[in-house]
Design an enzyme around this catalytic site. Structure first.
Site, short mmCIF file in Angstrom:
data_model
loop_
_atom_site.label_atom_id
_atom_site.label_comp_id
_atom_site.label_asym_id
_atom_site.label_seq_id
_atom_site.Cartn_x
_atom_site.Cartn_y
_atom_site.Cartn_z
N THR A 134 -24.00 37.74 -10.85
CA THR A 134 -23.37 38.47 -9.74
C THR A 134 -22.18 37.67 -9.20
OG1 THR A 134 -25.63 39.15 -9.20
CG2 THR A 134 -23.92 39.83 -7.68
N GLY B 86 -24.93 34.87 -5.29
CA GLY B 86 -26.02 35.80 -5.51
C GLY B 86 -27.34 35.23 -5.01
N ALA B 87 -28.43 35.91 -5.35
CA ALA B 87 -29.77 35.44 -4.97
C ALA B 87 -30.78 36.05 -5.94
CB ALA B 87 -30.10 35.86 -3.55
N ASP B 88 -31.92 35.40 -6.01
CA ASP B 88 -33.03 35.94 -6.81
C ASP B 88 -33.91 36.86 -5.97
OD1 ASP B 88 -32.47 34.50 -9.30
OD2 ASP B 88 -32.79 32.75 -8.02
N LYS C 200 -33.28 31.20 -4.24
CA LYS C 200 -32.21 31.01 -5.19
C LYS C 200 -32.62 29.92 -6.19
CE LYS C 200 -28.04 30.70 -3.88
NZ LYS C 200 -27.77 31.44 -5.13
N GLU D 147 -25.66 24.70 -4.74
CA GLU D 147 -25.48 25.94 -3.96
C GLU D 147 -25.82 25.70 -2.49
OE1 GLU D 147 -26.46 29.16 -7.50
OE2 GLU D 147 -28.07 28.53 -6.20
#
Ligand code: 5RP
Length: 222
Positions: free
Chosen positions: A35, A86-88, A98, A107
């Site tokens: 992303t 982005g992120a998980d 993340k 990050e």
């Protein structure tokens, strides 16, 4: 819309937010993952409008350079107005998991410096309770087994991410079977284990804006 199209839509939406606020000397913090890559590609179309970027991983630095965007060491930058990543997983409080791409420590450092953290994700990442996605923990290699035993005491089920070495030369434990009702508390508990470098909970410093790609358009939470 495909998941890729949703990622492209949020990448573009992040550019649309920061573009009016960019100045010649602006430096932008840039995250890691598919992303974040969509964001980089959208940002590159405006590369004359800002000075450069700080990257949260070697992979991101490479992609930025391929686009001709100057990449700065964080130590040479006094201010970062924006960090985009982005992120998980994300919850409605904009707390995140993340580190799926093993870049969590850098990050978290870049996010800490930035004035505004814009998280970009497709809607599948929004959850009621964090923890379905295994929580990444970056660990000094010699402490791996000790840290794993300590994590078991906290109720987690750690798995060594085989074959992965972080940009900092460390290893990753992915912690399964957590239902994280107190993200900030668990973030602190994990950080207190000797040998842990960083964990993938972004709760002490959550995102400021979450842009979610949905079939009906980009939804903004803050
Ligand atoms: C990397 C990360 C990424 O932001 C996270 O894994 C999401 O990646 P993607 O956008 O590819 O789904 O934390 O360490």
């Amino acid at each position: 819309m495909t998941q890729d199209e949703l990622k492209q839509a949020v990448g573009q939406a992040a550019v649309d937010i920061l573009l009016p606020q960019l100045e010649d000397q602006s430096v932008i913090g840039v995250g890691t993952g598919s992303t974040a890559n969509c964001f980089i590609d959208a940002l590159a179309r405006h590369k004359g409008r800002f000075d450069g970027a700080v990257a949260s991983s070697q992979a991101t630095a490479e992609r930025l350079k391929q686009h001709g965007i100057p990449v700065y060491d964080l130590n040479s930058v006094a201010n970062l107005d924006f960090y985009v990543d982005g992120a998980d997983e994300a919850n409605k409080h904009l707390e995140l998991i993340k580190g799926g791409g093993a870049a969590l420590t850098r990050e978290k450092i870049v996010a800490a410096v930035a004035r505004t953290f814009i998280c970009i994700a497709d809607e599948s990442k929004l959850v009621a309770t964090l923890g379905e996605f295994p929580l990444p923990v970056e660990v000094i290699p010699m402490a791996r087994s000790y840290v794993a035993r300590e994590i078991v005491k906290l109720g987690g089920d750690p798995a060594y991410r085989e074959g992965v070495v972080t940009d900092n030369g460390n290893v990753i434990l992915d912690v399964h079977n957590l239902q994280i009702h107190d993200p900030r508390g668990l973030e602190e508990q994990l950080n207190a284990i000797v040998g842990v470098v960083c964990n993938g909970l972004f709760a002490a410093r959550p995102a400021d804006i979450l842009l979610l790609g949905t079939a009906k358009g980009v939804q903004r939470l803050e």
